[in-house]
Design a protein around this motif. Structure first.
Motif, mmCIF file in Angstrom:
data_model
loop_
_atom_site.group_PDB
_atom_site.id
_atom_site.type_symbol
_atom_site.label_atom_id
_atom_site.label_comp_id
_atom_site.label_asym_id
_atom_site.label_seq_id
_atom_site.Cartn_x
_atom_site.Cartn_y
_atom_site.Cartn_z
ATOM 1 N N THR A 30 0.810 -1.216 0.000
ATOM 2 C CA THR A 30 0.000 0.000 0.000
ATOM 3 C C THR A 30 0.848 1.274 0.000
ATOM 4 O O THR A 30 0.299 2.377 0.083
ATOM 5 C CB THR A 30 -0.935 0.035 1.216
ATOM 6 O OG1 THR A 30 -0.147 0.002 2.416
ATOM 7 C CG2 THR A 30 -1.897 -1.145 1.207
ATOM 8 N N THR A 31 2.156 1.140 -0.097
ATOM 9 C CA THR A 31 3.017 2.324 -0.138
ATOM 10 C C THR A 31 2.676 3.162 -1.358
ATOM 11 O O THR A 31 2.560 2.635 -2.469
ATOM 12 C CB THR A 31 4.493 1.931 -0.180
ATOM 13 O OG1 THR A 31 4.824 1.192 0.997
ATOM 14 C CG2 THR A 31 5.391 3.155 -0.272
ATOM 15 N N ASN A 32 2.526 4.459 -1.142
ATOM 16 C CA ASN A 32 2.176 5.357 -2.247
ATOM 17 C C ASN A 32 3.126 5.216 -3.426
ATOM 18 O O ASN A 32 4.348 5.116 -3.260
ATOM 19 C CB ASN A 32 2.202 6.803 -1.763
ATOM 20 C CG ASN A 32 0.919 7.182 -1.060
ATOM 21 O OD1 ASN A 32 -0.057 6.439 -1.085
ATOM 22 N ND2 ASN A 32 0.914 8.337 -0.422
ATOM 23 N N ASP A 33 2.519 5.210 -4.618
ATOM 24 C CA ASP A 33 3.260 5.187 -5.879
ATOM 25 C C ASP A 33 3.973 3.872 -6.157
ATOM 26 O O ASP A 33 4.896 3.842 -6.976
ATOM 27 C CB ASP A 33 4.269 6.348 -5.947
ATOM 28 C CG ASP A 33 3.593 7.706 -5.903
ATOM 29 O OD1 ASP A 33 4.205 8.662 -5.385
ATOM 30 O OD2 ASP A 33 2.448 7.794 -6.377
ATOM 31 N N SER A 56 -3.240 1.727 -4.415
ATOM 32 C CA SER A 56 -4.609 2.028 -3.987
ATOM 33 C C SER A 56 -5.575 0.899 -4.295
ATOM 34 O O SER A 56 -6.767 1.007 -3.988
ATOM 35 C CB SER A 56 -5.081 3.317 -4.660
ATOM 36 O OG SER A 56 -5.210 3.123 -6.053
ATOM 37 N N GLY A 57 -5.088 -0.161 -4.893
ATOM 38 C CA GLY A 57 -5.944 -1.298 -5.215
ATOM 39 C C GLY A 57 -6.480 -1.293 -6.627
ATOM 40 O O GLY A 57 -7.244 -2.183 -7.005
ATOM 41 N N LEU A 75 -3.983 -7.430 2.126
ATOM 42 C CA LEU A 75 -3.201 -6.486 2.913
ATOM 43 C C LEU A 75 -2.680 -7.110 4.204
ATOM 44 O O LEU A 75 -1.589 -6.755 4.673
ATOM 45 C CB LEU A 75 -4.045 -5.249 3.221
ATOM 46 C CG LEU A 75 -4.602 -4.498 2.008
ATOM 47 C CD1 LEU A 75 -5.290 -3.216 2.456
ATOM 48 C CD2 LEU A 75 -3.518 -4.209 0.996
ATOM 49 N N SER A 76 -3.437 -8.040 4.779
ATOM 50 C CA SER A 76 -3.003 -8.666 6.032
ATOM 51 C C SER A 76 -1.762 -9.531 5.832
ATOM 52 O O SER A 76 -0.989 -9.743 6.773
ATOM 53 C CB SER A 76 -4.140 -9.491 6.621
ATOM 54 O OG SER A 76 -4.427 -10.610 5.809
ATOM 55 N N LYS A 77 -1.578 -10.027 4.622
ATOM 56 C CA LYS A 77 -0.421 -10.882 4.322
ATOM 57 C C LYS A 77 0.634 -10.160 3.491
ATOM 58 O O LYS A 77 1.684 -10.720 3.191
ATOM 59 C CB LYS A 77 -0.880 -12.147 3.611
ATOM 60 C CG LYS A 77 -1.810 -13.011 4.451
ATOM 61 C CD LYS A 77 -2.254 -14.246 3.699
ATOM 62 C CE LYS A 77 -3.177 -15.090 4.557
ATOM 63 N NZ LYS A 77 -3.669 -16.298 3.828
ATOM 64 N N ASN A 78 0.332 -8.929 3.112
ATOM 65 C CA ASN A 78 1.243 -8.131 2.294
ATOM 66 C C ASN A 78 1.660 -8.878 1.040
ATOM 67 O O ASN A 78 2.856 -8.970 0.707
ATOM 68 C CB ASN A 78 2.478 -7.704 3.094
ATOM 69 C CG ASN A 78 3.128 -6.444 2.537
ATOM 70 O OD1 ASN A 78 2.436 -5.515 2.113
ATOM 71 N ND2 ASN A 78 4.449 -6.411 2.539
ATOM 72 N N HIS A 79 0.682 -9.416 0.342
ATOM 73 C CA HIS A 79 0.981 -10.089 -0.912
ATOM 74 C C HIS A 79 -0.097 -9.790 -1.946
ATOM 75 O O HIS A 79 -1.160 -9.250 -1.635
ATOM 76 C CB HIS A 79 1.188 -11.596 -0.711
ATOM 77 C CG HIS A 79 -0.051 -12.388 -0.429
ATOM 78 N ND1 HIS A 79 -0.031 -13.548 0.332
ATOM 79 C CD2 HIS A 79 -1.335 -12.264 -0.823
ATOM 80 C CE1 HIS A 79 -1.226 -14.057 0.391
ATOM 81 N NE2 HIS A 79 -2.051 -13.291 -0.297
ATOM 82 N N PHE A 80 0.237 -10.080 -3.200
ATOM 83 C CA PHE A 80 -0.746 -9.948 -4.264
ATOM 84 C C PHE A 80 -0.727 -11.225 -5.097
ATOM 85 O O PHE A 80 0.270 -11.949 -5.119
ATOM 86 C CB PHE A 80 -0.532 -8.686 -5.107
ATOM 87 C CG PHE A 80 0.787 -8.574 -5.817
ATOM 88 C CD1 PHE A 80 1.943 -8.189 -5.137
ATOM 89 C CD2 PHE A 80 0.888 -8.792 -7.176
ATOM 90 C CE1 PHE A 80 3.142 -8.047 -5.786
ATOM 91 C CE2 PHE A 80 2.094 -8.653 -7.840
ATOM 92 C CZ PHE A 80 3.224 -8.284 -7.143
#
Length: 122
Positions: A30-33, A56-57, A75-80
């Motif tokens: 979720t870090t900007n940019d 931003s998703g 977001l809870s696992k910081n993965h995509f």
């Protein structure tokens, strides 16, 4: 420094859905940019940008794969994750996840995972 690691099955049967996860460390999805992408390289061919999801998703897909591709994040696992449906042997490739801080596209990617081989075969 951001590090990315792909994970998922190495063998998928035709017509099934390929699912891969990219776990991010040293930074937040979720870090900007930050723009997070999936890229693949079939044997003997060049890199193909498949799509991505940004800080931003918002997700964006390659037009040629849009009908079969879904990219989401946890977001809870910081993965995509990547899901590619209705796979055929032509989807056999090394799959990479990567990050850009300047937008979409292969040339903008500055941090890459090591890649994972996925073979589509019965």
């Amino acid at each position: 420094q951001v590090q990315l690691q792909e994970s998922g099955p190495g063998l998928v049967k035709p017509s099934q859905t390929l699912s891969l996860t990219c776990t991010v460390s040293g930074g937040s999805v979720t870090t900007n940019d930050y723009f997070w992408s999936w890229i693949r390289q079939p044997p003997g061919k060049g890199l193909e940008w498949m799509g991505g999801i940004n800080y931003s998703g918002y997700s964006l897909y390659s037009p040629s794969l849009k009908s079969r591709t879904s990219i989401s994040r946890d977001l809870s696992k910081n993965h995509f994750t990547l899901q590619l449906s209705s796979v055929t042997p032509e989807d056999t490739a090394v799959y990479y996840c990567a990050r850009s801080t300047t937008g979409w596209g292969v040339t903008r990617l500055d941090s890459w995972g090591q890649g994972t081989q996925v073979t589509v075969s019965s």
